[in-house]
Motif scaffolding. Sequence first.
Motif, PDB file in Angstrom:
ATOM      1  N   LYS A   1      -3.279  10.321  -7.399  1.00  0.00           N
ATOM      2  CA  LYS A   1      -3.957   9.815  -6.732  1.00  0.00           C
ATOM      3  C   LYS A   1      -2.833   8.630  -6.075  1.00  0.00           C
ATOM      4  CE  LYS A   1      -7.994  11.527  -5.625  1.00  0.00           C
ATOM      5  NZ  LYS A   1      -8.142  12.726  -4.082  1.00  0.00           N
ATOM      6  N   VAL A   2      -2.729   7.823  -4.705  1.00  0.00           N
ATOM      7  CA  VAL A   2      -1.484   6.847  -4.249  1.00  0.00           C
ATOM      8  C   VAL A   2      -2.059   5.732  -4.575  1.00  0.00           C
ATOM      9  CG1 VAL A   2      -0.073   7.011  -2.752  1.00  0.00           C
ATOM     10  CG2 VAL A   2      -0.115   8.898  -3.341  1.00  0.00           C
ATOM     11  N   THR A   3      -1.519   4.828  -4.740  1.00  0.00           N
ATOM     12  CA  THR A   3      -2.199   3.585  -4.603  1.00  0.00           C
ATOM     13  C   THR A   3      -1.621   3.165  -2.724  1.00  0.00           C
ATOM     14  OG1 THR A   3      -2.893   3.287  -6.800  1.00  0.00           O
ATOM     15  CG2 THR A   3      -2.452   1.109  -5.826  1.00  0.00           C
ATOM     16  N   SER A   4      -2.182   2.851  -2.317  1.00  0.00           N
ATOM     17  CA  SER A   4      -1.250   2.252  -0.688  1.00  0.00           C
ATOM     18  C   SER A   4      -0.486   0.776  -1.231  1.00  0.00           C
ATOM     19  CB  SER A   4      -1.969   2.345  -0.287  1.00  0.00           C
ATOM     20  OG  SER A   4      -1.777   1.922   1.253  1.00  0.00           O
ATOM     21  N   LYS A   5       0.422   0.488  -0.630  1.00  0.00           N
ATOM     22  CA  LYS A   5       1.486  -0.157  -0.370  1.00  0.00           C
ATOM     23  C   LYS A   5       1.772  -0.670   0.977  1.00  0.00           C
ATOM     24  CE  LYS A   5       1.266  -1.503  -4.784  1.00  0.00           C
ATOM     25  NZ  LYS A   5       0.405  -2.500  -5.843  1.00  0.00           N
ATOM     26  N   VAL A   6       1.713   0.033   2.051  1.00  0.00           N
ATOM     27  CA  VAL A   6       2.098  -0.169   2.991  1.00  0.00           C
ATOM     28  C   VAL A   6       1.106   0.709   3.954  1.00  0.00           C
ATOM     29  CG1 VAL A   6       3.653   0.101   5.132  1.00  0.00           C
ATOM     30  CG2 VAL A   6       4.132  -1.211   3.194  1.00  0.00           C
ATOM     31  N   LYS A   7       0.332   0.322   5.076  1.00  0.00           N
ATOM     32  CA  LYS A   7      -0.819   1.003   6.027  1.00  0.00           C
ATOM     33  C   LYS A   7       0.363   1.517   7.080  1.00  0.00           C
ATOM     34  CE  LYS A   7      -4.728   1.536   3.584  1.00  0.00           C
ATOM     35  NZ  LYS A   7      -4.890   3.120   3.045  1.00  0.00           N
ATOM     36  N   LEU A   8       0.438   2.295   8.319  1.00  0.00           N
ATOM     37  CA  LEU A   8       0.599   1.952   9.154  1.00  0.00           C
ATOM     38  C   LEU A   8       0.118   2.041  10.201  1.00  0.00           C
ATOM     39  CD1 LEU A   8       3.815   4.663   9.417  1.00  0.00           C
ATOM     40  CD2 LEU A   8       4.139   1.347   8.829  1.00  0.00           C
TER      41      LEU A   8
END
Length: 277
Positions: A96-103
């Motif tokens: 799983k990826v822990t989001s740091k930047v969302k576009l």
Amino acid sequence: MMKKVLFAAIVILTALAACNDHTDAGTNNTGETNNNANAAPPVIQYAVVNKYPHDTAYFTEGLEFHNGQLFESSGGNADESPYPSELGIADLKTGKVTSKVKLDKTKYFGEGITFFGDKLYHLTWTSGTGFVYDANTFKLIKEFKIPAKEGWGLTHDSTHLIMSDGSSNLYYLTPDSLKIANILRVTDNNGPITNINELEYVNGFIYANQWETNYILKIDPGTGSVVGKINLENLQKEAASLRPGADVLNGIAYNKETNQFLVTGKRWPFLYEIKVQ
């Protein structure tokens, strides 16, 4: 006797003409580096060392180790794709990826990423916009205009960012101005190689996914020549058999601590740790 002399003269002239009929590697008047090789690039052998779970919700566009952590970016848009357009830290235990930047998916389809110094650089596909973030806080520092029609892959050497746009060209960008400093044309024995995609710079060579193939290309940045190819067809077949809908190979990350690569593809169920010969 005269026929023999005439024949010998013709042979000598033909040999001289052949010796002069060649093209040296160099830079043409467009600033692009050309190289014509005769031999096909050798196949580079590899061995799978480990397999880690991979988030199949991620349409992988960029993959890179930074400070011992694996970062991954994904591309998606609001109209056609259910996949996130973001980047974050991938957990090798869970995938799983822990989001740091969302576009904003209505505007931006996320593409390649790379860390350079204290900054994180992030491309988008067709919107013409790139982003620069603080590498520690992930706060946006600035936007920039991508100096090509499209943004695909991104990496860096010791002085420049290196960007692909899906063509045979690699663009060297200055990290501060993000302007083109040089254009390298990638070639093999058959001429220019198109569909250059995700990138990783390792020990003086550029490794590149070639979109819609199972190859990772090893490129000499001094000439643009492909000096080797890694064929990951077996990994692609396994991914497709385990996860219907698994898409193309895309994603190369080099781990300096282990001297090995992590590779994956869009919506693949695994990240493969491979040892390259």
